[in-house]
Design a protein around this motif. Structure first.
Motif, PDB file in Angstrom:
ATOM      1  N   PHE A  97       0.827  -1.203   0.000  1.00 62.50           N
ATOM      2  CA  PHE A  97       0.000   0.000   0.000  1.00 62.50           C
ATOM      3  C   PHE A  97       0.865   1.258   0.000  1.00 62.50           C
ATOM      4  CE2 PHE A  97      -1.601   3.527   2.546  1.00 62.50           C
ATOM      5  CZ  PHE A  97      -2.725   3.869   1.809  1.00 62.50           C
ATOM      6  N   THR A  98       0.531   2.200  -0.886  1.00 57.54           N
ATOM      7  CA  THR A  98       1.172   3.514  -0.851  1.00 57.54           C
ATOM      8  C   THR A  98       0.089   4.587  -1.016  1.00 57.54           C
ATOM      9  OG1 THR A  98       1.668   3.261  -3.209  1.00 57.54           O
ATOM     10  CG2 THR A  98       3.468   2.821  -1.668  1.00 57.54           C
ATOM     11  N   PRO A  99       0.356   5.822  -0.549  1.00 54.94           N
ATOM     12  CA  PRO A  99      -0.663   6.870  -0.622  1.00 54.94           C
ATOM     13  C   PRO A  99      -1.146   7.082  -2.061  1.00 54.94           C
ATOM     14  CG  PRO A  99       1.110   7.579   0.796  1.00 54.94           C
ATOM     15  CD  PRO A  99       1.567   6.296   0.164  1.00 54.94           C
TER      16      PRO A  99
ATOM     17  N   THR B  96       1.687   0.619   6.004  1.00 57.17           N
ATOM     18  CA  THR B  96       2.589   1.657   6.507  1.00 57.17           C
ATOM     19  C   THR B  96       2.744   1.497   8.020  1.00 57.17           C
ATOM     20  OG1 THR B  96       0.758   3.203   6.887  1.00 57.17           O
ATOM     21  CG2 THR B  96       1.803   3.253   4.711  1.00 57.17           C
TER      22      THR B  96
ATOM     23  N   HIS C 121      -0.740  -0.239   8.718  1.00 59.76           N
ATOM     24  CA  HIS C 121      -1.942   0.507   8.346  1.00 59.76           C
ATOM     25  C   HIS C 121      -2.117   0.576   6.835  1.00 59.76           C
ATOM     26  CE1 HIS C 121      -0.761   2.716  12.252  1.00 59.76           C
ATOM     27  NE2 HIS C 121      -1.645   1.784  12.546  1.00 59.76           N
ATOM     28  N   VAL C 122      -3.348   0.805   6.432  1.00 60.48           N
ATOM     29  CA  VAL C 122      -3.686   1.178   5.056  1.00 60.48           C
ATOM     30  C   VAL C 122      -4.717   2.305   5.166  1.00 60.48           C
ATOM     31  CG1 VAL C 122      -3.253  -1.070   3.982  1.00 60.48           C
ATOM     32  CG2 VAL C 122      -5.485  -0.607   5.014  1.00 60.48           C
ATOM     33  N   HIS C 123      -5.084   2.901   4.062  1.00 61.31           N
ATOM     34  CA  HIS C 123      -6.102   3.947   4.082  1.00 61.31           C
ATOM     35  C   HIS C 123      -7.401   3.379   4.680  1.00 61.31           C
ATOM     36  CE1 HIS C 123      -8.862   7.061   2.810  1.00 61.31           C
ATOM     37  NE2 HIS C 123      -7.848   7.799   2.364  1.00 61.31           N
ATOM     38  N   SER C 124      -8.054   4.187   5.506  1.00 61.49           N
ATOM     39  CA  SER C 124      -9.300   3.745   6.171  1.00 61.49           C
ATOM     40  C   SER C 124     -10.335   3.240   5.176  1.00 61.49           C
ATOM     41  CB  SER C 124      -9.918   4.907   6.966  1.00 61.49           C
ATOM     42  OG  SER C 124      -9.001   5.395   7.895  1.00 61.49           O
TER      43      SER C 124
ATOM     44  N   THR D 129      -7.155   3.073  12.902  1.00 54.88           N
ATOM     45  CA  THR D 129      -7.126   2.283  11.669  1.00 54.88           C
ATOM     46  C   THR D 129      -6.751   0.840  11.952  1.00 54.88           C
ATOM     47  OG1 THR D 129      -6.360   4.283  10.539  1.00 54.88           O
ATOM     48  CG2 THR D 129      -6.205   2.206   9.323  1.00 54.88           C
TER      49      THR D 129
END
Lengths: 413, 413
Positions: free
Chosen positions: B295-297, B318, B322-325, B359
């Motif tokens: 995962f990347t932004p 990350t 974590h990953v984006h919610s 998250t």
């Protein structure tokens, strides 16, 4: 005992002395230590002695919305921009964990050590955990930093969650020409923990933002000790540990410089852009239809279907920049359909070179662009920027813009 | 001058003395130096003096298909298994670059320094560049290593391309219980280059394969010097540089041990399994329908569609994991549909902990499994193995099997 009392708390062989603050959880005591740290202490089995009553008017402070520090014409003006993350967070009383809920003024209030170092302006751009950062927020952040500098800030400190700080610092490195330091900082341990790094990181970042420099930097603990912060170039830094306070490292070189916490001294070890050497400018367009895909053994070529039709694709290949040979034709199709494909390496250290082995030469024939020694995440951000701002993104991707590509030292590095 | 002549070559202030070998390109001289290295020298501007004619019968050697080393009952028997890669390659005369074309016997012939150290058996499992390695080849390799040990090998050396060596070493770490050392080695510079690391790596690997150890190891240069090879545990090692000879590093600890090239001594620095402490066993089933996604932004949730219906998914998130919610609900759907989802961190160092931030807790509620401090690539291989060999893959993923998970030292690491 009441908030505002000066107290001594003893618990499990540790003694804490300071001012009792309002607690956000019934199970917790929060004490502001004399050094400025707020410490959270489990109320259970704590032995509390009130040393002096009402030394501090909490109500008064909480209702005070004037600037914490009065303007001093002899000091530089530093703009603090908050995006969220641990450095701008406190304990969430609902769940007992950390959630973002401070603005810049709160941070200033939480860090008395910042007083006397600068005049401060505070600004909140976002209030998000950094895993939720997006290219749209990077653009808002770049605009805010631009505005602050245009309005006379002598330096900018960006408070940011550590998870994706390196991506945001890269984004601003490409979008912004800055005549003053733009210093990202964050915290690996929240303010309510004795081991919190937020005070030292904030103080060192302000010192760095006052320095004779004109780069986008990341300022975080240089070691596990509370003595020095390292200054990393935004495009070459990486969070290399999930929890250590010195998690951030410059890849392939020493950090650009450092800040001595006690001596309040900023030192640069390598060549850098000095304050004022470039004009303030903003080029904040981003092509967000860009993806990064990491190749690992066993990954089917159908993984590339996700990139079909995208404007850009960064591959994180193996070694000198390889993927399974079965991928080559499909990559060629993507390139033929208009996707700009850049090869980087999951090795992180060293340079991509696709002229050595068969697979690499086939990839070059298929139309990939070698990403030199750019970090994969930096390459993704740069590709977003290049596709939106360059007439020749392929060439731009191979030229250093913001220190993201290092000069070749020896032929094989 | 002819192949087999003893020659002195002077070029650009360098002098090479040895036996002239048949050259694979017209522009190149290949000289076998007295130390056993083959050196490729640009014929242009080279000054060649024939010291002695026909000291070496090249034709005879090339047609000789008997064993290079006679059996010595006082020496251990080491099995050399070739899978391809630079260590088993030479210059491809068609294109001027490196392509895999040696079998194990050729490697032995190319490295006279191996003589007298062991009795050798050679075996070719594959002849591929390691970016083309697949779970099917891991299974063939594990079977071959098993057979060699079952048939009396006192140690095994696996010659492997460096690009994905860490994945193959991880795979064998999980598939095989070995009573003897299984030592992966490779080469970052091909044999025809003066800086080649193939001789020292091969010699040190044979020494390691003779050692009092029963683990799957990676043996590669410990520094840029030609004095010591590091011994890394197969599940904790990573290629951290595209080209340096000391590219391989153990993450989060010192290497397990080292081999002193000149002293021919193997030393272990940390706790390890001694020779014979476990019975030979093979559990080589793999569920290959497992993917790793980094995962990347800016990465859209639709990236997860690729994992739809897969048996397993390793996320490289990350920070603490974590990953984006926006991904959380989709991950929950994958879990509900039967995909085992494991969270690791792109930080590489440190442990995943999803109980600290919102998250992370949401991800735990969605059903992800924390991958402890496993390297993401190791976690992918282990998930392939766990899904095929464990009744309870979720529990297996959080228990150390082959040193892939380190004990917690301090609460936050």
């Amino acid at each position: 005992m009441n908030p505002g009392d000066r107290v001594r708390v003893e618990r499990a062989d540790e003694t804490y002395e300071g001012v009792l603050l309002p607690s956000t959880t019934p199970d917790n005591l929060v004490v502001k230590l004399d050094g400025g740290y707020n410490v959270g202490i489990d109320r259970d089995q704590s032995d509390v002695e009130v040393l002096e009553s009402e030394v501090y008017d909490i109500e008064d402070e909480e209702s005070d919305d004037s600037s914490v520090v009065e303007f001093d014409p002899d000091l530089p003006t530093i703009s603090l921009i908050s995006t969220g993350g641990t450095i701008a967070s406190t304990v969430d009383y609902r769940t007992g964990a950390v959630t973002a809920q401070f603005d810049a003024k709160d941070v200033l209030r939480a860090v008395p050590d910042l007083a006397g170092r600068a005049n401060y302006r505070g600004r909140v751009v976002a209030n998000i955990l950094s895993e939720n950062m997006t290219p749209d927020v990077w653009r808002e952040l770049a605009q805010a930093v631009y505005d602050e500098i245009a309005n006379g800030a002598d330096g900018v400190v960006v408070m940011h969650g550590t998870d994706t700080m390196q991506f945001s610092a890269s984004a601003l490195s490409f979008m912004l020409d800055t005549p003053v330091p733009v210093v990202f900082t964050g915290s690996q341990r929240s303010a309510d923990r004795p081991s919190s790094d937020n005070v030292m990181n904030a103080v060192c970042s302000v010192e760095a933002a006052k320095a004779d420099c004109a780069e986008v930097l990341v300022c975080m603990h240089a070691s596990e000790s509370d003595d020095t912060c390292a200054l990393h170039r935004g495009t070459r830094v990486r969070k290399n540990h999930t929890s250590r306070r010195d998690a951030f490292e410059t890849i392939g070189a020493e950090p650009l410089g450092e800040v001595d916490y006690d001596a309040e001294e900023v030192t640069f070890r390598r060549e850098y852009d000095e304050r004022g050497t470039q004009e303030l400018a903003l080029a904040d367009d981003l092509e967000s239809d860009v993806e990064l895909l990491k190749f690992t053994p066993g990954m089917g070529v159908e993984a590339l279907d996700y990139a079909d039709g995208k404007a850009g694709l960064v591959l994180e290949g193996t070694g000198l920049g390889h993927v399974h040979s079965d991928w080559v034709d499909r990559i060629g199709e993507l390139v033929d359909d208009g996707t700009t494909v850049v090869m980087t390496s999951q090795c992180l250290g060293g340079r991509v070179c696709d002229r050595v082995y068969d697979t690499g030469r086939d990839l070059l024939d298929a139309g990939i662009i070698e990403g030199e020694d750019m970090l994969p995440g930096t390459a993704k951000v740069k590709l977003m920027w290049s596709l939106a701002n360059s007439d020749d993104p392929a060439t731009t991707m191979q030229e250093p813009i913001a220190g993201e590509i290092t000069e070749r030292s020896v032929p094989w590095e």
